[in-house]
Design an enzyme around this catalytic site. Sequence first.
Site, PDB file in Angstrom:
ATOM      1  N   GLU A 287       0.789  -1.225   0.000  1.00  9.85           N
ATOM      2  CA  GLU A 287       0.000   0.000   0.000  1.00  9.85           C
ATOM      3  C   GLU A 287       0.826   1.283   0.000  1.00  9.85           C
ATOM      4  OE1 GLU A 287      -3.075   0.487  -0.370  1.00  9.85           O
ATOM      5  OE2 GLU A 287      -4.175  -1.336   0.141  1.00  9.85           O
TER       6      GLU A 287
ATOM      7  N   SER B 109     -29.080 -28.179  52.047  1.00 10.97           N
ATOM      8  CA  SER B 109     -28.283 -28.486  53.240  1.00 10.97           C
ATOM      9  C   SER B 109     -26.917 -27.816  53.259  1.00 10.97           C
ATOM     10  CB  SER B 109     -28.099 -30.007  53.345  1.00 10.97           C
ATOM     11  OG  SER B 109     -29.337 -30.654  53.519  1.00 10.97           O
TER      12      SER B 109
END
Length: 737
Positions: free
Chosen positions: A110, A370
Amino acid sequence: MNDAASNASHEQRGIGAFLRRCRHAVTRRKLAMVSAVFGAFSLCATAAIVFTVSRMPPPDLAAAEKLSTVVLDRNGQLLRAFTTSDGRWRLPVEVADVDQRYLAMLMAFEDKRFYSHGGVDVRSVARASWQLITHGRIVSGASTLTMQVVRLLEGRYERSGNAKLRQVVGALRLEHKLTKTEVLALYLRLAPFGGNIEGVRAASLAYFGKEPQRLSIGQAALLVALPQSPEWRRPDRNPKAARIARNRVLQRAVEEGVINQAEADRAILEPVPTHRRAFPQLAPHIAESEVRADPIAAEHRLTIDRNIQRALETLAREQTALLGQKLSAAILAIDHTSGEIVAHVGSAGYLDGTRAGAIDMVTAVRSPGSTLKPFIYGLAFEAGLAHPETLIEDRPVRFGSYAPKNFDEDFHGTVTIRHALSQSLNIPAVKVLAAVGPGKLAGRFRKVGAETVFPDATQPTLAMALGGVGLTLRDVATLYTGLARGGDVIQLTHRRADAEAAAKALLHGKQRKHETLLSPVATWYVSDILKDAPPPLNARAGRFAYKTGTSYGYRDAWAVGYDGKYTIAVWVGRPDAASTPGLTGRLAAAPILFDAFARIGEKRVPLAGAPAGALRVSGSELPPPLKRFREGGAETVQGPFLEPRVVISYPPDRSEVETESEDALLLKASGGVLPLTWLVNGAPIESDPRTREVIWQPDGDGFVRLSVVDAKGRVDRVTVRLKSPEMAAVFLPDHGE
C-alpha cells in the site's frame, strides 16, 4: 538505370531514417520538458499546499473514537465485545497488537515509503501522473495510508478530483498533528473488511477466530488485500475473489523482499475462510451487567481468568446436556486469598433458550438445601456447645408441629456430630440449630454480607437448617470463603480496578476490612469434617473440603468446596424452579464441582492446619459437657424406632410438578408395611401391592391430594399442584442432603 534507381532508393531510406530520428529526438525533448515542467509544478504545488494546509484544522478524529465497548479479563484478553451505536464491529487496536509480518506486507503493498513521506508521496504522485499522460488511463494510484485514513475519517468514498484534494490536504495536516505510529493505528482501527467489520482486529477475530498478534503469512496477506475492495472480496461471500487478491499481495511481498518464494508458495496453499466466526462471548452475564452499570466506559477490566472461564463454561454445558432437558447450571470460582472472582458461569449456555440461558443463576435467589449445615455446627462449636466427637441422637423428634425427617427416611440412632455433618443428617442439624438459634444464624449471615430471603417476609425458623431460606449462589460462595479463610469473610470483587486498589493498599500497610463469620477453631472443626465427606463415584476424597445440598422438591442441587486457594460453588436445576425427580447435590452438582477443581489445576493448595486451642481428641477424652449434645425444646416421638412410618417420598408435599399432555406421573413411598393403598383426592387407584411405587395418569392441571395407607393403617398425605411449564420460585425446607 537500375543503379540510379537503387541509389535513389537508398537515399530516400536514409533521409527517412534521419527524419524519424529527428522526430524521436524532438518528442523525447518535449516529453523531458513536460516531465521537468510537471515535476517542478508538482514540487511548487506541494510546497504551496504545505504552506496552505499548515493553517487549516486537522481532520476530525471523532469517527476513530467511536469504538466497540470491550470487556477484558484480568490479563487484558477479550471476553466480550459489543457493536458500536451504528452497528459496527470496531475494536480498539494499537500497532504493537498486530503481527509485524502483516505490517511489512501492508507497507509493501500500500505505501512502501510511509515512514519517509509527510502524508503525500510526491514520487508516487509524479509516477501516477506520468503514467496517466503516457497511457491515457490510470495505471497505478498515489494514495498513501495517511490519505486513506483521511477518507475513512470522512466516511465518504467518492472518486473525484475534489475528494482527492481533500485527502491530500487532510493527510498533510494529519501528519502535522500525529506521529506515524498514531496514523498507522488509525488505519488499523478504521480499515473496512466487509459488512460491518472495521479494523484489523475485528477482521482477524471474525475471519480467523483469533487476535491479530500472530497471523500466518496467508492470513496476513488476506487482511492486506480486503480493504481495497471489502465487499467484493469478502471471503464469506466471494472466496475466489479473496483468494486471487491474497495471492497478488503475496507476490508483491516476494518482489519487495518481505517474504521468500517458498513462504509465498506455502501461503498460497492456505485455505481462505468461507464464513464469519462469532466474536468471543465469555462471561456474558457479568459482562452485560458491567456494561449496563457503566454504559459510557469503552473498556471494562474484570478479575475473570479467560482460560478458567472458558473451561468452566464448557463443563457446565457438557454436564447439563447429560443431566437432562431444561436444566441449567451455574458455577462461581473465587480466589479467596484476594476475594477475586476468576470465573462466573451464569448458565449452561447463554444463547440456549430451552434452558433459559439468558438468566444469570449466580445472582438468582434459590433455596440452598443443606449447604448451610456447616455454619450451624460452626456456631455450636464456637459457643462451646459441641465438638466434632460429641454424641447426638438421630431419632424421631418434633418441635411443636415441625417434625424434620432425614433424606433417606431412616434414623441412625446415636452418632457423632462429625458423622452427622459428613452424612448430612437432617435431624441432628435441626436439633443443633434449635440450640444456637435460627436468628443468630441469619444475623451472622447478614453481618458478612449474605442477604437472606424468607418466604412471605417471615422470621428465621428451624427450617433454615434444611434450606428454608433464599440465598444466591454468590451469597453461598461468600459464606464458604469464610470457612476457607479460617473464619474471616473477604469482600468479593469482579472488577480489576477494585482488586488492584486493594493490592496497592495492602502494599502500603492498609489491611482490607474483613468480617468474622466463625472463630478459627470452629472453622477448622468444620473444615476437618468436610474434607473427609464422601466423594462422588470415581473421585478422590480429601483433596478439598466440600458440602452438597438438595432443596425441597428436588428443585436445586448444590455443591460447594474449597482448598487453600480456591472456593468453587455449583448450582444445578431449572431456572423456572420446577421439580426435577432425582436431582440431588451429590449426583448432579458434586461431579461438576470435582471436575471444576480439576480443570482449574491438578495441584491443590492444602487447607490450613489446626489453630491454637483446637481439641484433637476422641469422644471419651472430651470434657463431660461436650460428650453428649444437650437437646432443648425437642419432643421425642414415640413409636417403634426400627419401623419407619410410611411417607410419600415423591412428589413432595406442596410441590409444583410440571406435566406434559399424556405423561404419566410416578408416585413413590418409603417406609411402612406392605401392601400400600394409594388414593387420589380420596379415590383409590390401581397399584401393585408388592411395591412402593405406582404409575398414575393425571387428567389435567390443578391441585391434587395424594394419600398412601400401609398395612397397619398408617397414612401420609401430600398436596401437589400439577401445572404446565411456567416460572416460579419457592423457598421451602428440603428433605435432603
